[in-house]
Scaffold this motif. Sequence first.
Motif, mmCIF file in Angstrom:
data_model
loop_
_atom_site.group_PDB
_atom_site.id
_atom_site.type_symbol
_atom_site.label_atom_id
_atom_site.label_comp_id
_atom_site.label_asym_id
_atom_site.label_seq_id
_atom_site.Cartn_x
_atom_site.Cartn_y
_atom_site.Cartn_z
ATOM 1 N N TYR A 174 43.548 43.074 42.378
ATOM 2 C CA TYR A 174 43.721 41.874 43.178
ATOM 3 C C TYR A 174 42.351 41.386 43.638
ATOM 4 N N ASN A 233 42.242 34.965 48.014
ATOM 5 C CA ASN A 233 43.457 35.638 47.554
ATOM 6 C C ASN A 233 44.102 36.405 48.688
ATOM 7 N N ARG A 291 47.544 37.631 48.018
ATOM 8 C CA ARG A 291 47.659 38.568 46.891
ATOM 9 C C ARG A 291 48.579 38.032 45.798
ATOM 10 N N THR A 300 47.189 36.241 43.209
ATOM 11 C CA THR A 300 46.352 36.188 42.008
ATOM 12 C C THR A 300 45.995 37.600 41.577
ATOM 13 N N ARG A 354 43.963 39.969 38.469
ATOM 14 C CA ARG A 354 42.996 39.992 37.370
ATOM 15 C C ARG A 354 43.398 41.116 36.426
ATOM 16 N N LEU A 378 42.927 35.806 34.276
ATOM 17 C CA LEU A 378 43.162 35.757 35.721
ATOM 18 C C LEU A 378 44.390 34.877 35.920
ATOM 19 N N HIS A 379 45.459 35.440 36.532
ATOM 20 C CA HIS A 379 46.724 34.701 36.631
ATOM 21 C C HIS A 379 47.192 34.631 38.083
ATOM 22 N N THR A 380 47.661 33.449 38.475
ATOM 23 C CA THR A 380 48.198 33.231 39.825
ATOM 24 C C THR A 380 49.700 32.988 39.741
#
Length: 720
Positions: free
Chosen positions: A521, A526, A529, A531, A533, A561-563
Amino acid sequence: MRTGKTVCNSYTFQDNERASGLKAFMIIFIITAIIPAVLISGASAIEFTYSGELSEISCGSSPVLNYDIEGDYIAFTESDSGINRLRLYDFNEESFTNITESRYSDFRPEISGGNIAFQNKTLKGPGQIFVYDIPDGTAKAADPHPSAQGDAEISGNILVWLDGRLNGYTNIFIKNSPDEAGIPFRVSGTSDKHSPKTDGDYVYWTEAGELHRKSIITGDDSILIRDFPDSFEVYGGKIVFNGRGEKEGFAVMYDTAGGETTVLGSGAGLCRNPDISENYIVYECYEGSGTAIWLYDLRTENAGVLAEPKTGVSDPKVSGNRIVWREKDGSSNCIVICRLDTETLPLAGFEAEPLSGSAPLEVEFTGRAIVSASSGTVYLWDFGDGEYSESSSPVHTYSEPGIYDVSFTVENEFGSFTADKKNIISVEEVPQPDFSAFNRNGAAPLNVQFRDMSSGKISARVWDFGDGSRSYNKNPVHVYSEPGAYSVNLTVSNEFGEVSENKTGYITAENTVYADFSYDYPEENNSERLTLRFTDESDGYTDSWLWYFGDGEYSDEQNPLHTFDEPGVYDITLEAGNEFASDIRTKMFVSVGETGDEIAAIYVTPASAGMKTGEDMMFKAVATDVKGRFLTIEPEWSVSDSRRGKISADGLFTAISPGSLRVIAGYQNITGYAGVLISESGNDNMGEELTGLPEVPEAEKIQDFITGTSNPANRFKDLF
């Protein structure tokens, strides 16, 4: 007491260093002199050697306390069993004269014009300056006033000294002729005056850390140098002293005529205690293995070592072409004298570095010359490629390959000498290796086409493919049968040598891919939390990736990298591979977002375990929130009975002694449990009832926790 002579170190020239234009052959004694031009203002970089003769006097067990030299005489103080003796040595007669002796004075003699000025004192009386007439062999007081006199310096008929007769302070007195009385020359209300010395029409001294000069004729007084040491020497308007500040560790010369400063050193260590007379400066330099004596020629600005580093060497002094210093070797104490020759035929030699290499080759030449002290010297280098230099130690660049002869000629008014070395420089043109490959990565068996891209003349080549196979072809094709990463080496050679080019891990042959990944994380922006990686940690060669994040989104980046839009628990899948193979890895229950107080229950897996003493077992924990979603957590682990077992922060349990206990996982005030039975048989007794466990509070009990099928943790134990 004895006198004797010993020759200085001699240099043997090579057979191909020949003389030119010499009318006679002479055997000479020499003293090596090495010149570091960077440390000596105006000095050349040539390694000079001066011809001369070395001798010793006063060698014995009695220490030499101090001394002075002028012309054909040395006056020195020698200590023997508590008695200090002032003695005189005559170079022409090779004889000693005992002048006086005392238990209370070390005399500190100064010689000039056939006279020796020295201090003498009795047990209770103050020091008094005496003058010894060398031709007459008589001594008398310079001034009859008993006034704590000392630090005398004589130059011709002029005598100066420190005197304490006025108001209890130390002042400078002067006496202009043998028949006159001493008169005050510098008077002040302090006693911080040191080292009065005369040079021409001036008296020099130090006072309060400053160098003063006052005219004997006009009385004009000036400060020449501030931040100045107490000790110095002066001759012909040139002052030598130990450097301070940025010149610390060097001997320094200051020329009052032009105001120029010359820094003198050895390039190796601390230099100090300079003396000057006529054309020369001498000083000592500590160079690790001992103290060396150095000579600086004021006319040619050449400098070098007179005495190689040795323990017990100190206090050099110079007069004319004689240089003296003290030398203590064990119980032997000597005064060493070097007398320089003034007319010597030159000899020459040189060194070069490097002697070989590829074009363009830069070579640094260092000349050596045996010459008379202060003789004018000219140089001529012939580099063998049509180029010449008149520098003492030049740097020359050879542009073309070849083998070259080099000569170095030294010439002065007494003749010339040429050092000629055949085939000394080899300018090479070795090939420069390089290569490339087509189809470097793929599944085994892997066919790779190699291409030699080397430059220069090549007589032979060798390929090493890293799997035990070799080839001598220019552009070979090689098959890698087994998976692995292979380093490839190409060696090319010609008559000048061989050179290799190695490329580590250049070829990768694969037939299996194992997908794997990790996640974390990021802290920046962020706080919720949401997002994550993701990092690809797959084994094997991979060049394609497809990520499924469990929220309907995907990515083909290697490390995306995802949200996420909403917090929760997601199953993350990575499919990684290459043209020939692929693999899929899924990690379930990846927690996204802050969980806060949503946790309703914690489940430990395994829920129960039978173990033997000394065995280890890893426990894991999952949680459910109020909506029944599973969350990954990092709980605080503990045990109910630390005598039976212990558990680490990451859940590794170690059985210590037989009995039963609970493994406890705590997170956000919620607790989960597992039961452990420790016995000699371990799992063989798991059918027996677990006894001795502390009672679980009713509020924390979960129905059928240990054995019931309702414990979801039992369904997920294989995931860990």
